[in-house]
Motif scaffolding. Structure first.
Motif, PDB file in Angstrom:
ATOM      1  N   ALA A 292       0.826  -1.180   0.024  1.00 43.95           N
ATOM      2  CA  ALA A 292      -0.010  -0.098   0.160  1.00 43.95           C
ATOM      3  C   ALA A 292       0.871   1.405  -0.101  1.00 43.95           C
ATOM      4  O   ALA A 292       0.575   2.185  -0.787  1.00 43.95           O
ATOM      5  CB  ALA A 292      -1.030   0.034   1.330  1.00 43.95           C
ATOM      6  N   VAL A 293       2.103   1.290   0.493  1.00 44.88           N
ATOM      7  CA  VAL A 293       2.949   2.380   0.766  1.00 44.88           C
ATOM      8  C   VAL A 293       3.908   2.699  -0.369  1.00 44.88           C
ATOM      9  O   VAL A 293       3.852   3.653  -0.902  1.00 44.88           O
ATOM     10  CB  VAL A 293       3.579   2.254   2.014  1.00 44.88           C
TER      11      VAL A 293
ATOM     12  N   ASP B  20      -8.128   8.320   0.690  1.00 46.56           N
ATOM     13  CA  ASP B  20      -8.703   6.861   1.017  1.00 46.56           C
ATOM     14  C   ASP B  20      -7.074   6.063   1.456  1.00 46.56           C
ATOM     15  O   ASP B  20      -7.400   4.953   2.096  1.00 46.56           O
ATOM     16  CB  ASP B  20      -9.227   6.425  -0.332  1.00 46.56           C
ATOM     17  N   GLN B  21      -6.110   6.338   0.868  1.00 51.63           N
ATOM     18  CA  GLN B  21      -4.984   5.638   0.951  1.00 51.63           C
ATOM     19  C   GLN B  21      -4.640   5.640   2.546  1.00 51.63           C
ATOM     20  O   GLN B  21      -3.987   4.794   3.135  1.00 51.63           O
ATOM     21  CB  GLN B  21      -3.940   5.930   0.065  1.00 51.63           C
ATOM     22  N   ALA B  22      -4.838   6.981   3.078  1.00 54.15           N
ATOM     23  CA  ALA B  22      -4.363   7.093   4.438  1.00 54.15           C
ATOM     24  C   ALA B  22      -5.412   6.364   5.405  1.00 54.15           C
ATOM     25  O   ALA B  22      -4.993   5.827   6.200  1.00 54.15           O
ATOM     26  CB  ALA B  22      -4.623   8.727   4.765  1.00 54.15           C
TER      27      ALA B  22
ATOM     28  N   SER C 177      -6.858   3.710   4.661  1.00 56.97           N
ATOM     29  CA  SER C 177      -6.447   2.089   4.367  1.00 56.97           C
ATOM     30  C   SER C 177      -5.349   1.772   5.307  1.00 56.97           C
ATOM     31  O   SER C 177      -5.157   0.783   5.897  1.00 56.97           O
ATOM     32  CB  SER C 177      -6.228   1.624   2.882  1.00 56.97           C
ATOM     33  N   LEU C 178      -4.366   2.633   5.324  1.00 58.67           N
ATOM     34  CA  LEU C 178      -3.058   2.510   5.817  1.00 58.67           C
ATOM     35  C   LEU C 178      -3.451   2.372   7.380  1.00 58.67           C
ATOM     36  O   LEU C 178      -2.783   1.733   8.192  1.00 58.67           O
ATOM     37  CB  LEU C 178      -1.977   3.386   5.309  1.00 58.67           C
TER      38      LEU C 178
ATOM     39  N   VAL D  75      -0.216   6.799   9.130  1.00 61.08           N
ATOM     40  CA  VAL D  75       0.205   6.124   8.075  1.00 61.08           C
ATOM     41  C   VAL D  75       1.494   5.378   7.877  1.00 61.08           C
ATOM     42  O   VAL D  75       1.847   4.753   6.716  1.00 61.08           O
ATOM     43  CB  VAL D  75      -0.021   7.004   6.782  1.00 61.08           C
TER      44      VAL D  75
ATOM     45  N   VAL E 220       2.750   4.984  -3.427  1.00 60.68           N
ATOM     46  CA  VAL E 220       2.818   6.410  -3.210  1.00 60.68           C
ATOM     47  C   VAL E 220       4.323   6.981  -2.998  1.00 60.68           C
ATOM     48  O   VAL E 220       4.578   8.021  -3.632  1.00 60.68           O
ATOM     49  CB  VAL E 220       2.234   6.572  -1.637  1.00 60.68           C
TER      50      VAL E 220
ATOM     51  N   LEU F 231      -0.386  11.672  -1.278  1.00 57.70           N
ATOM     52  CA  LEU F 231      -1.165  10.693  -0.609  1.00 57.70           C
ATOM     53  C   LEU F 231      -2.555  11.146  -0.577  1.00 57.70           C
ATOM     54  O   LEU F 231      -2.838  12.283  -0.178  1.00 57.70           O
ATOM     55  CB  LEU F 231      -0.684  10.556   0.953  1.00 57.70           C
ATOM     56  N   SER F 232      -3.560  10.066  -0.933  1.00 56.76           N
ATOM     57  CA  SER F 232      -4.893  10.460  -0.908  1.00 56.76           C
ATOM     58  C   SER F 232      -5.669   9.962   0.426  1.00 56.76           C
ATOM     59  O   SER F 232      -4.949   9.534   1.246  1.00 56.76           O
ATOM     60  CB  SER F 232      -5.346   9.750  -2.102  1.00 56.76           C
TER      61      SER F 232
ATOM     62  N   TYR G  29      -5.648  13.945   9.007  1.00 52.81           N
ATOM     63  CA  TYR G  29      -5.384  14.185   7.531  1.00 52.81           C
ATOM     64  C   TYR G  29      -6.030  15.737   7.258  1.00 52.81           C
ATOM     65  O   TYR G  29      -5.199  16.454   6.555  1.00 52.81           O
ATOM     66  CB  TYR G  29      -5.907  13.411   6.495  1.00 52.81           C
TER      67      TYR G  29
END
Length: 407
Positions: A11-12, A25-27, A29-30, A208, A15, A22-23, A135
């Motif tokens: 996942a990381v 949604d990615q934050a 998920s992480l 994250v 990016v 960093l989006s 965020y």
């Protein structure tokens, strides 16, 4: 553990490799993947499910072996073959639970597994909420820094223009001194904004796992209706499961009023005589059920009432929490809309009018810079209102469990 590390790396790395922002949604998920509380919750679910599978089973049988009537004195003492009454015995016993009692125990264990599932979902919801707030803080801190840098740039331009106009004069004019002080204040504001951004970035890194170079703008949060917020409230959902656990425990206590029978069978071997088989049953006698079993049941029923009261109180608290946050979000939205129309738009129009007047030599440069400063300050104030609005909306969106988490 290895698979979890691989998943987080997968996942990381995209990016970091692409250097893309960093989006949001990615934050999210992480944060869920890295949350140790969520991992503990998933382990607790596994444990509770395994216990539930075992709860409905009969107890293990007991192997019994021994020697009966072994002589202790005389010429035949400690001999197992000389006395006809001596018998070597082996047998097995089994405690028997009725199907209803086993079903009640399994139901209680399943209720505890459901409670663990809600607690795990609560840990994940808290991770999502905290990273969402981090965020939002980090992104708006970055935008505020851009505005302070813009103010610093405007003051630098104004200072250089004023100093050029007064290059032939001796000494320092009050205007240059004023601009020097203003530029120093702007530089300090920029440093303060950098400090706030750094703190926000560190807080985001906690969730994250790394410090992103840039962030995508936060999305528009969809506020759930009140009924949905209450149904997925962690405290309400958790106490609903606590109530079910208490009810199941009361049902088990009621079933325990009927004692468990124990069956046993054994085979006895004698020397020179017929072997023997023994069959028996042990039945506990509840001689005072009103003083023991009934009191146990009453104690469990009192815990049911306690859980009901706690659930009612948590529902009231969650309702008040939703309405307070929804009210804050509505008022902040009104303030944002009003501030944009009543303050920011006139400030931008003032810049356009002042610029036209400056180009026609009707307005000094300092007036244009003043208009620019006023517009930047209006943007900063609007940015602060938008940040507060986004935080209120994020709490309404991410405080509840994820869809399906309360099932």
């Amino acid at each position: 553990m290895f698979l979890r590390a691989v998943a987080m790396a997968a996942a990381v790395l995209p990016v970091l490799a692409s250097a893309e922002p960093l989006s949001f949604d990615q934050a999210l998920s992480l944060a869920v993947q890295r949350s140790e509380a969520a991992r503990a919750g998933r382990a607790a679910i596994t444990s509770a499910n395994e216990s539930a599978r075992a709860a409905g089973q009969l107890p293990d049988p007991t192997l019994r072996a021994g020697v009966d009537n072994l002589p202790a004195t005389g010429a035949d003492r400690f001999s197992t073959t000389r006395d006809s009454m001596t018998m070597k015995r082996v047998g097995i016993s089994q405690e028997w639970l009725s199907a209803d009692k086993r079903a009640a125990r399994e139901g209680a264990a399943r209720a505890m597994a459901d409670r663990e599932a809600v607690q795990s979902a609560t840990a994940e919801a808290d991770a999502r909420l905290q990273v969402a707030l981090s965020y939002v803080n980090a992104w708006y801190a970055g935008e505020a820094l851009k505005l302070t840098i813009q103010t610093e740039h405007h003051l630098h331009e104004e200072f250089e223009a004023a100093r050029a106009r007064l290059a032939a004069a001796t000494g320092a004019s009050p205007q240059v001194l004023q601009l020097t002080a203003a530029r120093g204040m702007a530089e300090d504001e920029s440093d303060d904004a950098r400090q706030l951004q750094s703190a926000a970035a560190v807080n985001l890194q906690r969730w994250v796992g790394f410090t992103p170079e840039s962030l995508s703008p936060p999305p528009v949060f969809v506020i759930p209706p009140e009924d949905d917020f209450l149904a997925r409230s962690p405290s309400v959902a958790g106490l609903q499961r606590d109530l079910e656990v208490a009810r199941r425990a009361a049902a088990v206590a009621a079933k325990e009023r009927t004692p468990n029978w124990t069956w046993d069978v054994s085979y006895g071997q004698r020397s020179g005589y017929s072997d023997m088989v023994s069959v028996g049953v042990s039945i506990p006698l509840p001689v005072a059920p009103s003083q023991r079993q009934d009191r146990e049941t009453a104690a469990k029923l009192a815990l049911v009432e306690k859980a009901e009261a706690e659930l009612a109180e948590a529902t009231r608290a969650a309702t008040a929490d939703y309405r307070a946050l929804a009210s804050d979000a509505a008022r902040l939205q009104q303030r944002v809309d009003r501030y944009r129309v009543a303050v920011l738009v006139p400030a931008q129009q003032r810049i356009a009018a002042t610029l036209a007047s400056y180009r026609s030599n009707q307005t000094p440069l300092s007036t244009l810079f003043e208009a620019r400063h006023a517009e930047v300050e209006a943007q900063r104030r609007l940015l602060a209102l938008q940040r507060d609005l986004a935080r209120a909306q994020a709490q309404l969106t991410f405080k509840p469990l994820a869809q399906g988490g309360a099932q």
